[in-house]
Write an enzyme that holds these catalytic residues in place. Structure first.
Site, PDB file in Angstrom:
ATOM      1  CG  ASP A 196       2.787  -0.828   1.238  1.00  0.00           C
ATOM      2  OD1 ASP A 196       3.526  -0.658   2.214  1.00  0.00           O
ATOM      3  OD2 ASP A 196       1.598  -0.453   1.202  1.00  0.00           O
ATOM      4  CD  GLU A 252      14.063 -10.044 -16.249  1.00  0.00           C
ATOM      5  OE1 GLU A 252      14.910  -9.467 -16.928  1.00  0.00           O
ATOM      6  OE2 GLU A 252      12.821  -9.912 -16.438  1.00  0.00           O
TER       7      GLU A 252
HETATM    8  C1  GLC Z   1       2.754  -0.702   4.792  1.00  0.00           C
HETATM    9  C2  GLC Z   1       3.824   0.325   5.104  1.00  0.00           C
HETATM   10  C3  GLC Z   1       3.273   1.352   6.048  1.00  0.00           C
HETATM   11  C4  GLC Z   1       2.062   2.006   5.411  1.00  0.00           C
HETATM   12  C5  GLC Z   1       1.041   0.976   4.953  1.00  0.00           C
HETATM   13  C6  GLC Z   1       0.037   1.586   4.015  1.00  0.00           C
HETATM   14  O1  GLC Z   1       2.409  -1.442   5.911  1.00  0.00           O
HETATM   15  O2  GLC Z   1       4.966  -0.318   5.618  1.00  0.00           O
HETATM   16  O3  GLC Z   1       4.219   2.317   6.398  1.00  0.00           O
HETATM   17  O4  GLC Z   1       1.470   2.884   6.314  1.00  0.00           O
HETATM   18  O5  GLC Z   1       1.648  -0.080   4.233  1.00  0.00           O
HETATM   19  O6  GLC Z   1       0.655   1.908   2.796  1.00  0.00           O
END
Ligand code: GLC
Length: 487
Positions: A196, A252
């Protein structure tokens, strides 16, 4: 097999994979609390298997106060009790892998929930300022990126909601802590991570101001956030060095990067990732002349994850219109590289209505309504009261779509089966006002964005038509795929 080949093998599956994104709270509830759970996902694995995907990505399954739909994590190495237990996770993972489905978890390394014990136990792992916001940085969801911590009177940085303080990735212990989180899930056997907000790991160490924006960016941004060019608040010069740390800890397994950046800017990162999402593609204007160059540059980059929606954005049925869904499915699933399918898009689910007050203050509830399994009022999602109501299970549901040879879902299945036979080569062979055509080895895909039927580009026999025709014709807002004979 040499050891090296064995290691590579744990990742190579992802490069051409079709991966199904599950938003766990909205997939399948089994205990009647109105919220989806891990056991629900386990029970639905046969469906995913029969759809023909290679793996699943689970949006966060960890304990969370839910300020950001689960992306505000209060313990990265546990399962949210509402979703189940670690034993449920192990059972899901084992059954998925036995059914030849890989499992990607969501890794959120750039911030935690403000309720994460780290925030009080290790304040030095976060980014602080004294006396007020030290710069003009904005939160993606509106307002300043700095909030006052009432306990200490100091100001902490949050790139997203104020309930999500940013971790300081320049602190070695932070890197190590996230490394331990990765090791925890790797030891359980996961096949990789979708990472993320990767471009938030590295900020300017001197906390310099962002610049005023001089025009729109290549990707859409919320209005206030779009008033600045985020040259210092994200993606600092040395960002790839921090990403390299993730790569090391991932050992990996596959890493898929969520970098909300134009394709050009992904270059610096892709070496550390197996895939990066193609967001320019997601937002491309729905016109062959707009899509062609975007596809071409992303395809050249390689390591690309094509994506048309996820839990953050409006669904294709609402954004592109239902009349374009067969075309969109064919485009998504015939490009070179990996493709991500967001749960429910195979049914043509539309965005649900927002609710008041919303769960997500940034307005993303619409894309998170529950999966629709049958025509009953809760869509077979839950025996209780769904946390968000299903949108229209009487019109769209898995049970009906599976039984209908002309459904969008059936087209997804056929495309998912056919893509396995595509060669690696990719070449755009024709573009005009209505048509985009490209070659994948022995196959030629003709996509018709126009209102009039068009002849198929290339030679060969028809192996798939979005309207189940056998003629070498791309129907209006449809597609046809030819395969050269003898191939
Ligand atoms: C990413 C996620 C989103 C979230 C953001 C902060 O973009 O897809 O849903 O709000 O990160 O974690």
């Amino acid at each position: 097999m040499t050891v090296e080949a064995g290691l590579l093998d744990r990742r190579s599956w992802v490069s051409n994979a079709a991966i199904y994104q599950i938003y766990p709270r909205s997939f399948q509830d089994t205990d009647g609390d109105g919220v989806g759970d891990l056991e629900g996902i386990r029970r639905r694995l046969p469906y995913l298997r029969s759809l023909g995907v290679d793996g699943i990505w689970l949006s966060p399954i960890y304990p969370s106060p839910l300020a950001d739909g689960g992306y505000d994590i209060s313990d990265h190495s546990a399962v949210d009790p509402v979703l189940g237990t670690l034993a449920d996770f192990d059972a899901l993972l084992t059954q998925a892998q036995t059914s030849r489905l890989k499992v990607l978890l969501d890794l959120v390394p750039s911030h935690t929930s403000i309720e994460h014990p780290w925030f009080r136990e290790h304040p030095e792992w976060y980014v602080w300022a004294d006396g007020g916001p030290p710069n003009n940085w904005l939160s993606a969801f509106g307002g300043p990126a700095w909030s006052k911590d009432e306990h200490t009177g100091r100001w902490y940085l949050h790139s997203f909601y104020r309930e999500q303080p940013d971790l300081n990735w320049r602190h070695p212990e932070v890197q190590e802590a996230i490394g331990q989180v990765m090791a925890f899930w790797l030891a359980r056997g996961v096949d990789g991570f979708r990472v993320d907000a990767v471009d938030r790991l590295a900020k300017d160490p001197d906390l310099r101001d962002d610049h005023p924006a001089t025009g729109p960016w290549l990707l859409p941004l919320p209005p206030e956030y779009g008033t600045l060019r985020h040259v210092h608040s994200r993606d600092a010069e040395d960002a790839h060095e921090l990403v390299e740390v993730l790569r090391r800890y991932a050992r990996e397994v596959a890493l898929v990067g969520e970098l909300y950046r134009p394709t050009e800017e992904l270059k610096r990162f892709v070496n550390h990732f197996d895939l990066a999402f193609a967001f320019e593609f997601l937002f491309a204007q729905w016109h062959p002349r707009a899509i062609a160059p975007i596809v071409e540059s992303a395809a050249r980059l390689g390591r690309i994850a094509w994506v048309l929606s996820n839990h953050d954005f409006s669904r294709p049925a609402s954004r592109l219109g239902e009349e374009n869904l067969r075309l969109a499915a064919t485009l998504l699933l015939t490009l070179p590289g990996a493709a991500f399918i967001y749960q429910g898009d195979e049914l043509g689910l539309r965005d649900g209505p927002g609710i008041h007050p919303p769960f997500d203050r940034a307005g993303r509830d619409g894309a998170r309504h529950p999966m629709q399994w049958d025509a009953t009022p809760t869509g077979g999602f839950s025996s209780g009261r769904p946390w968000l109501p299903p949108v229209d299970p009487e019109h769209r549901n898995v049970e009906a779509a599976v039984a209908d040879p002309h459904s969008l879902l059936t087209l997804y299945r056929r495309l998912l089966a056919l893509r396995r036979s595509f060669g690696g080569e990719f070449e755009i062979v024709f573009v005009d006002e209505s048509v985009l055509a490209y070659r994948r080895g022995q196959h030629t895909v003709t996509l018709n964005f126009g209102e009039e039927a068009r002849g198929a580009v290339g030679e060969g026999v028809v192996v798939l038509s979005s309207e189940a025709e056998s003629q070498p014709v791309a129907p209006p807002r449809g597609a046809v795929i030819l395969q050269r004979e003898g191939a």
